[in-house]
Design an enzyme around this catalytic site. Structure first.
Site, PDB file in Angstrom:
ATOM      1  N   LYS A  63       0.767  -1.152   0.028  1.00  0.00           N
ATOM      2  CA  LYS A  63      -0.046  -0.017  -0.144  1.00  0.00           C
ATOM      3  C   LYS A  63       0.696   1.357   0.221  1.00  0.00           C
ATOM      4  O   LYS A  63       0.323   2.398  -0.583  1.00  0.00           O
ATOM      5  CB  LYS A  63      -0.926  -0.168   1.285  1.00  0.00           C
ATOM      6  CG  LYS A  63      -1.918  -0.875   0.972  1.00  0.00           C
ATOM      7  CD  LYS A  63      -3.196  -0.703   2.164  1.00  0.00           C
ATOM      8  CE  LYS A  63      -4.151  -1.958   1.994  1.00  0.00           C
ATOM      9  NZ  LYS A  63      -5.157  -1.788   3.024  1.00  0.00           N
ATOM     10  N   ASP A  84     -10.334   2.403   2.457  1.00  0.00           N
ATOM     11  CA  ASP A  84     -10.408   1.708   3.624  1.00  0.00           C
ATOM     12  C   ASP A  84     -11.248   2.419   4.688  1.00  0.00           C
ATOM     13  O   ASP A  84     -12.111   1.889   5.347  1.00  0.00           O
ATOM     14  CB  ASP A  84      -9.058   1.364   4.456  1.00  0.00           C
ATOM     15  CG  ASP A  84      -8.298   0.118   3.356  1.00  0.00           C
ATOM     16  OD1 ASP A  84      -8.967  -0.460   2.851  1.00  0.00           O
ATOM     17  OD2 ASP A  84      -7.104   0.190   3.529  1.00  0.00           O
TER      18      ASP A  84
END
Ligand code: ATR
Length: 279
Positions: free
Chosen positions: A73, A109
């Site tokens: 990420k 997220d």
């Protein structure tokens, strides 16, 4: 349209290492059927030292976008040409979109967590006292979207207090004053409506050293980990949490937000989530 006159689906993938366990291909396949969007979504294993090359070859082969999972990420954040505000605050990207103008990076997220709390758990964040446990990547990913839901207050507690302080400094300046950073010992005597475990302690079998009576009446304990009853959720129940939830709903909601970014269509998540829970 390809050269033989056949309509080929637009290609997407989740990239990680490991990636075989990922539920994302299953979730996106359900979204595609439901919305009738012509997409194909695969799991792509990237070598640990070859993330950028994996992205480039997928893009060169016609890929339209990817979800990015551990441990890439931060690398996805680094290769994006443009970044959303929530990706900048997270310093991590879980959704890349490819276009002629480059690679757009976003992080869905935190939005996924906020939507899971609001839509699936009927526990909107607005006006609530939140305790976020941990100050690593998982916590960074959700802090700004949680603040945007206007809670009464957010406390970030971490074993290393300095790391909790750094987390709040990544936020837009007006926002960072809204976060109280502390260590676990400083939580004694305080109670919260929502306690979110964003540490990796459970993954290594360690338990958090939390003071007792952290949970107010009606409170929810939320673990971002999914698929099993964690030590944190067990402790929370013993300590008086009224409700508990794992992070499976967050997984489905972050996927839905990525799907929306790519396709402009928002899938209905409830049936997909209950099917996943039943599986
Ligand atoms: P990542 O960024 O990949 O999520 P990380 O930066 O190592 O990983 O963050 C993991 C989080 O879990 C951190 O908040 C870490 O606390 P520290 O910053 O103090 O190390 C927390 N964590 C991991 N194991 C823990 C344990 N046994 N007890 C308390 N916190 C723990």
């Amino acid at each position: 349209m390809d050269q033989e006159g056949l309509d080929l689906p637009d290609r997407y993938a989740v990239i990680g290492n490991p990636v075989a366990h990922s539920r994302s291909p299953w979730i996106h396949a359900r979204f595609a059927v439901q919305t009738r969007e012509p997409i194909a979504y695969a799991a792509l294993l990237s070598p640990l030292d070859g993330f950028a090359a994996t992205i480039e070859s997928f893009r060169a082969a016609g890929g339209r976008g990817v979800n990015v999972t551990l441990p890439f990420k931060e690398e996805a954040f680094a290769i994006a040409n443009t970044l959303s505000e929530r990706a900048r605050a997270a310093r991590a990207v879980n959704t890349l979109t490819f276009s002629d103008s480059g690679i757009q990076g976003d992080n869905t997220d935190g939005c996924g967590l906020a939507r899971d709390l609001k839509l699936n758990l009927d526990f909107p964040v607005a006006g609530r006292r939140i305790l976020l446990l941990g100050a690593g990547g998982a916590a960074r990913g959700v802090l700004l979207p949680l603040l945007e839901e206007v809670p009464a207050a957010i406390t970030v507690a971490n074993r290393s207090i300095e790391k909790a302080r750094q987390l709040s400094r990544l936020l837009p300046r007006a926002r960072s004053a809204e976060v109280f950073a502390c260590g676990y010992g400083d939580l004694a005597g305080r109670a919260f409506d929502l306690v979110i475990n964003a540490t990796s302690a459970g993954l290594s079998g360690a338990s958090l050293r939390l003071p007792p009576r952290l949970f107010s009446t009606g409170s929810l304990a939320y673990d971002m980990v999914y698929g099993r009853e964690t030590e944190f959720l067990r402790l929370a129940r013993d300590d008086g949490a009224t409700r508990t939830s794992d992070g499976l709903g967050m997984l489905v909601e972050q996927a839905a937000e990525s799907f929306y970014l790519w396709r402009g269509v928002r899938p209905v998540t409830a049936a997909v989530l209950s099917e996943l829970r039943g599986a």
